[in-house]
Design an enzyme around this catalytic site. Sequence first.
Site, PDB file in Angstrom:
ATOM      1  N   ASP A   1       0.935  -1.572  -0.234  1.00 14.80           N
ATOM      2  CA  ASP A   1      -0.376  -0.429   0.127  1.00 14.80           C
ATOM      3  C   ASP A   1       0.949   1.295   0.399  1.00 14.80           C
ATOM      4  OD1 ASP A   1      -2.915   0.903  -0.287  1.00 14.80           O
ATOM      5  OD2 ASP A   1      -3.256   0.478   1.819  1.00 14.80           O
TER       6      ASP A   1
ATOM      7  N   ASP B   1      -9.390   3.495  -3.920  1.00 16.16           N
ATOM      8  CA  ASP B   1     -10.909   2.358  -2.949  1.00 16.16           C
ATOM      9  C   ASP B   1     -11.958   2.497  -3.641  1.00 16.16           C
ATOM     10  OD1 ASP B   1      -8.591   1.918  -1.592  1.00 16.16           O
ATOM     11  OD2 ASP B   1      -9.368   2.284   0.384  1.00 16.16           O
TER      12      ASP B   1
HETATM   13  C1  GLA Z   1      -6.074   1.320   1.763  1.00 14.48           C
HETATM   14  C2  GLA Z   1      -6.179   0.206   0.100  1.00 14.48           C
HETATM   15  C3  GLA Z   1      -7.032  -0.043   0.693  1.00 14.48           C
HETATM   16  C4  GLA Z   1      -6.269  -1.289   2.084  1.00 14.48           C
HETATM   17  C5  GLA Z   1      -6.791  -0.097   2.485  1.00 14.48           C
HETATM   18  C6  GLA Z   1      -6.468  -1.042   4.232  1.00 14.48           C
HETATM   19  O1  GLA Z   1      -6.958   2.712   1.339  1.00 14.48           O
HETATM   20  O2  GLA Z   1      -6.529   0.613  -0.650  1.00 14.48           O
HETATM   21  O3  GLA Z   1      -7.050  -1.625  -0.455  1.00 14.48           O
HETATM   22  O4  GLA Z   1      -6.110  -1.934   1.824  1.00 14.48           O
HETATM   23  O5  GLA Z   1      -5.671   0.682   2.834  1.00 14.48           O
HETATM   24  O6  GLA Z   1      -6.116  -0.088   5.210  1.00 14.48           O
END
Ligand code: GLA
Length: 417
Positions: free
Chosen positions: A164, A219
Amino acid sequence: MRFAFIKTALGVAAVGGILAAATPALAQFKTVSEMPPKKELSLTPALGWNSWNTFGCDVSDSLIREMADAMVSSGMKDAGYEYVNIDDCWHGGRDEQGNIQVDPQKFPHGMKALADYVHSKGLKIGIYSDAGNKTCAGYPGSRGYEYQDALQYQAWGIDYLKYDWCNTENLNPIGAYTTMGEALAQLDRPILFSLCEWGDNQPWEWGKEIGHSWRTTGDIYNCWDCEHNHGSWSSLGVLPILDKQMKLRKYAGPGHWNDMDMMEIGNGMTEAQDRSHFTLWAVLNSPLIAGNDLRTMSKTTRDILTNREIIAVNQDKLGIQAMRMLATERLNVFAKPLENGEWAFVFLNRSHSTLDLNHDWEYYPLKDDEFGKRIDFDQEKFTWRDLWKGNKGDTLNPLKVKIPPHDVVVLRLTPKA
Ligand code: GLA
């Protein structure tokens, strides 16, 4: 032994971790140029499940074991699903030597035992980390510990790393992802590297040399056509994510894929929306990573996730992402070249009302300049099969069909003998 810097292809990256005496010496790592990502790990997009969309930080040993069991008993494994992936929040702290630990409450048997269990089911296990000091949920990130963490994942038997991009304010994304990519590529154990940089720095332009897929957007949110505002950032429904993919198809291919994010199928959208969501992710060659509770999913959800003919389109060996050949406010038409001169065609009704489709093939010759593919329906004739309904037809006759709101018709075209 303490080490401070390792040369990378793109300069010098700080890796300030402390190596434990038991940790294999750094000397085992070969020079960078000899170690590109192991492309054979993802010649077709990954198929699996991830904990985040449904469980957030509520991950545990029992949850992951149960999900592996459900992947087998639901028929998902037989349909091709392989990875059981733990997202954020599995972490404990680091030990005195800097080795990352699991949260002992959530994972009382340790990660190795869990990985062994998942492997015993004939599946693979994925884990999550972050290029910054902390993950998005505030757990220890890998910055400065990239090689050490990679060795730990290897020792645990991990097969997939999602990496990430939180808490990386001053980091160069190419350098940061390269450091972890190289660390993984130099292990004996094959570990698929999934870049989760949200498309902020055009990872499609550089991710191919570093890993196996890259997130193209922020997301996902469990809705059809919405943007959900969280203050400083927003998450996106199915159509907004879809529309952000349109210039990216030339970057994807075997070993390196545009990742449209984990799926929300079975998490509250309508059946038509879920069917479209699955179809679109499949034809755009996204990794197909389910994000629902596999233990309790309905038959409808299971049938969508295990539609083998749709999965086969996603897993086609040519690895060419679908192109959008027609886009009106209501109707989008996608075409994806497949092996042996076959094609997948998707007719998507984006609108809130039923669409009366009357598609005369000959009016729409297909020209795919990016991959040099063509169809002149005047000259070439195909039979087709509807991959959701099983109907059959051919391109000698116009396609006449009613498409309910937010639904799709997906045809596999085979050249007529
Ligand atoms: C980010 C990523 C998500 C998830 C969260 C976890 O937002 O894009 O897919 O992995 O972190 O904290």
